[in-house]
Motif scaffolding. Structure first.
Motif, PDB file in Angstrom:
ATOM      1  N   GLY A  40      45.986 -31.835  -8.167  1.00 25.10           N
ATOM      2  CA  GLY A  40      46.265 -33.270  -8.242  1.00 25.10           C
ATOM      3  C   GLY A  40      47.676 -33.505  -8.762  1.00 25.10           C
ATOM      4  N   HIS A  41      48.094 -34.750  -8.658  1.00 23.22           N
ATOM      5  CA  HIS A  41      49.443 -35.115  -9.055  1.00 23.22           C
ATOM      6  C   HIS A  41      49.638 -34.929 -10.560  1.00 23.22           C
ATOM      7  CE1 HIS A  41      53.201 -36.958  -7.961  1.00 23.22           C
ATOM      8  NE2 HIS A  41      53.122 -37.832  -8.950  1.00 23.22           N
ATOM      9  N   ALA A  44      47.835 -37.025 -13.480  1.00 24.48           N
ATOM     10  CA  ALA A  44      46.579 -37.601 -12.978  1.00 24.48           C
ATOM     11  C   ALA A  44      45.483 -37.494 -14.031  1.00 24.48           C
ATOM     12  CB  ALA A  44      46.148 -36.894 -11.693  1.00 24.48           C
ATOM     13  N   LYS A  46      44.467 -34.178 -15.264  1.00 17.72           N
ATOM     14  CA  LYS A  46      43.756 -32.913 -15.017  1.00 17.72           C
ATOM     15  C   LYS A  46      43.408 -32.191 -16.319  1.00 17.72           C
ATOM     16  CE  LYS A  46      47.190 -31.426 -12.449  1.00 17.72           C
ATOM     17  NZ  LYS A  46      48.026 -32.636 -12.381  1.00 17.72           N
ATOM     18  N   LEU A 140      39.750 -32.083  -7.254  1.00 14.87           N
ATOM     19  CA  LEU A 140      40.959 -32.886  -7.051  1.00 14.87           C
ATOM     20  C   LEU A 140      40.881 -34.086  -7.983  1.00 14.87           C
ATOM     21  CD1 LEU A 140      43.501 -33.919  -5.543  1.00 14.87           C
ATOM     22  CD2 LEU A 140      41.976 -34.758  -3.742  1.00 14.87           C
ATOM     23  N   ILE A 142      42.331 -37.632  -9.223  1.00 12.60           N
ATOM     24  CA  ILE A 142      43.139 -38.751  -8.715  1.00 12.60           C
ATOM     25  C   ILE A 142      43.247 -39.805  -9.806  1.00 12.60           C
ATOM     26  CG2 ILE A 142      43.209 -40.593  -7.000  1.00 12.60           C
ATOM     27  CD1 ILE A 142      43.154 -38.292  -5.290  1.00 12.60           C
ATOM     28  N   THR A 157      49.454 -34.719  -4.432  1.00 15.19           N
ATOM     29  CA  THR A 157      48.049 -34.746  -4.014  1.00 15.19           C
ATOM     30  C   THR A 157      47.856 -34.116  -2.641  1.00 15.19           C
ATOM     31  OG1 THR A 157      47.847 -36.778  -5.254  1.00 15.19           O
ATOM     32  CG2 THR A 157      46.025 -36.237  -3.797  1.00 15.19           C
ATOM     33  N   ILE A 174      36.004 -34.609  -5.807  1.00 13.66           N
ATOM     34  CA  ILE A 174      37.118 -35.515  -6.093  1.00 13.66           C
ATOM     35  C   ILE A 174      36.758 -36.405  -7.280  1.00 13.66           C
ATOM     36  CG2 ILE A 174      38.647 -37.308  -5.156  1.00 13.66           C
ATOM     37  CD1 ILE A 174      36.806 -35.440  -2.592  1.00 13.66           C
TER      38      ILE A 174
END
Ligand code: GDP
Length: 441
Positions: A40-41, A44, A46, A140, A142, A157, A174
């Motif tokens: 992920g970006h 985000a 994480k 993932l 977001i 992403t 996700i």
């Protein structure tokens, strides 16, 4: 095969038990084991989310968390305390060698999980490639807060999702995160899920392999426990941890020849022996087995082994292991090498054909070949054909340039032989960018 070093088993006094490892494995009724990567970006959430998961599952205790909280407040970054949970261990596991993949483990009732890679590290992509090549699924993360989702989608992403797909990962959970910042808006969740789903299916994921959960790592809502914010009551589904658990156990390639790609090499095993760690991609091993390290063709015998850091007598495909080997000079070993049985060694090649998905323009060019922890300087020396994305049929012979998003068959050469077999997956990088992901043909 020619040039293999001699191992004198008598000298090493290893007494293996000659077990029928597959029968032992059946008898052991093992817990599901699953490895995953977190993508992920940047920002985000994480690290925070994974820290929360470990904390709520009681892998990390309050005292440790308080210590991090104090430390991060001292640095003026109070909210980072949870994120720091993930980074512990990287230093503690310091055995005199750098560890590329930080490992974090936790267990639920049915499954023992390993989080591969350390999200948030600066040179993330090569680490992620190493992790993704061993992952059973990806998480993932977001950022749902307004504006950030949109910029994340333009940012890492998509690149991360394409990368893990091309490394063979099929299932993604996700986590639509930070939903507290949008008052747990169901509309926002639906809008983001739809966009992400459209993108992931166009990248080759099947929609039945996607699972979405609205959550907030910072507060712990829908991570291990269900959200207790009443605004979140519209979500009837399970929290993140249940979605992780329902990821199907991997089909283990138990009966294929042994393949273990070395992640890390260190000294400090039995009688200060040479030890290597990695995941068994296929096959099985037991104490007393003779093995071959490729490409050096150095033979050694297994004096001892560990599975998930516990002493064991045998190991099978899918497990994370440490092998304690009889004296092999470290100068013959490097991470990315492959451990095989002497009867079925992996091929080592200096030239190979791949089907490549281009992320950037690909032409005759210098590049770095990455496979797990292996990095080798090389070049694209031939563009054979551009391929139809869906059918794989050649649509254009000898193209001069492969455009981003296209698929092509190309020849890659490297200076020194690398262990690679058909079906193996590699990443090509140049100038710090991932230019393509390939399947070895
Ligand atoms: P990473 O770069 O993806 O690992 O992101 P971090 O875990 O470091 O988080 C980035 C920032 O987002 C930090 O300031 C976190 O405190 C914040 N953050 C993370 N999760 C949440 C969440 O669920 N809600 C809110 N409001 N903020 C969060």
């Amino acid at each position: 095969i020619q040039g293999v070093s001699e191992v004198n088993i008598e000298d090493t006094k290893i007494r293996g038990k000659n077990l029928d490892v597959l029968a032992e494995f059946e008898r052991s009724k093992p817990k599901n084991a699953a490895n995953f990567v977190v993508i992920g970006h940047v920002d985000a959430g994480k690290s925070t989310l994974m820290g929360r998961l470990l904390y709520d599952l009681k892998v990390v205790d309050q005292r440790t968390l308080d210590k991090y909280r104090k430390e991060s407040e001292r640095l003026g970054k109070g909210s980072f305390a949870l994120a720091w949970v993930l980074d512990q261990g990287t230093e503690e596991r310091n055995r005199g060698v750098t560890i590329d993949i930080a490992m974090n483990k936790f267990e639920t009732e049915n499954t023992s999980f390993t989080i591969l890679d350390a999200p948030g590290h600066r040179d993330f992509i090569p680490n992620m490639i190493a992790g993704a090549s061993q992952a059973d699924f990806a998480v993932l993360v977001i950022d749902a807060s307004t504006g950030n989702f949109e910029s994340g989608l333009k940012g890492q992403t998509k690149e991360h999702a394409l990368l893990v797909r091309s490394m063979g990962v099929q299932r993604i959970v996700i986590a639509i995160n930070k939903l507290d910042t949008v008052q747990w808006s169901q509309d926002r969740f639906n809008e983001i899920s739809q966009q992400v789903s459209a993108f992931l299916t166009s990248a080759g994921f099947l929609s039945r392999n996607l699972a979405f959960v609205p959550c907030a790592g910072l507060t712990g809502d829908n991570i291990v426990r269900k959200a207790d914010d009443p605004k979140a009551s519209w979500y009837p589904g399970p929290p993140l941890v249940s979605l992780l658990e329902s990821s199907k156990p991997v089909t283990r390639a138990l009966e294929k020849p042994l393949r273990l790609t070395i992640d890390d090499i260190f000294r400090g095993g039995i009688q200060n022996s040479l030890s290597v760690s990695g995941r068994l991609d296929s096959g099985n091993v037991q104490i007393g087995d003779t093995v071959l390290v490729m490409p050096a063709k150095e033979a050694g015998a297994i004096k001892g082994l560990e599975v998930d850091s516990e002493p064991a007598e045998w190991a099978v495909a899918g497990q994370n292991v440490i092998l304690h080997l009889t004296e092999i000079d470290t100068k013959y070993l490097k991470s990315g090498d492959v451990i095989c049985p002497p009867s079925a060694p992996i091929q080592c090649v200096t030239s190979f054909t791949i089907k490549v998905l281009a992320f950037e323009h690909v032409t005759l060019m210098h590049c770095e070949v990455h496979k797990g922890t292996l990095h080798a300087p090389g070049r694209v020396t031939q563009l054979i054909a551009q391929l139809d994305k869906a059918s794989g049929a050649a649509v254009k012979g000898k193209p001069r340039l492969i455009k981003p998003g296209s698929v092509a068959r190309v020849v890659v050469e490297v200076d020194d032989p690398v262990p690679l077999e058909p079906g193996g997956r590699v990443i090509l990088r140049a100038g710090g960018e991932t230019v393509g992901a390939g399947l070895v043909e």
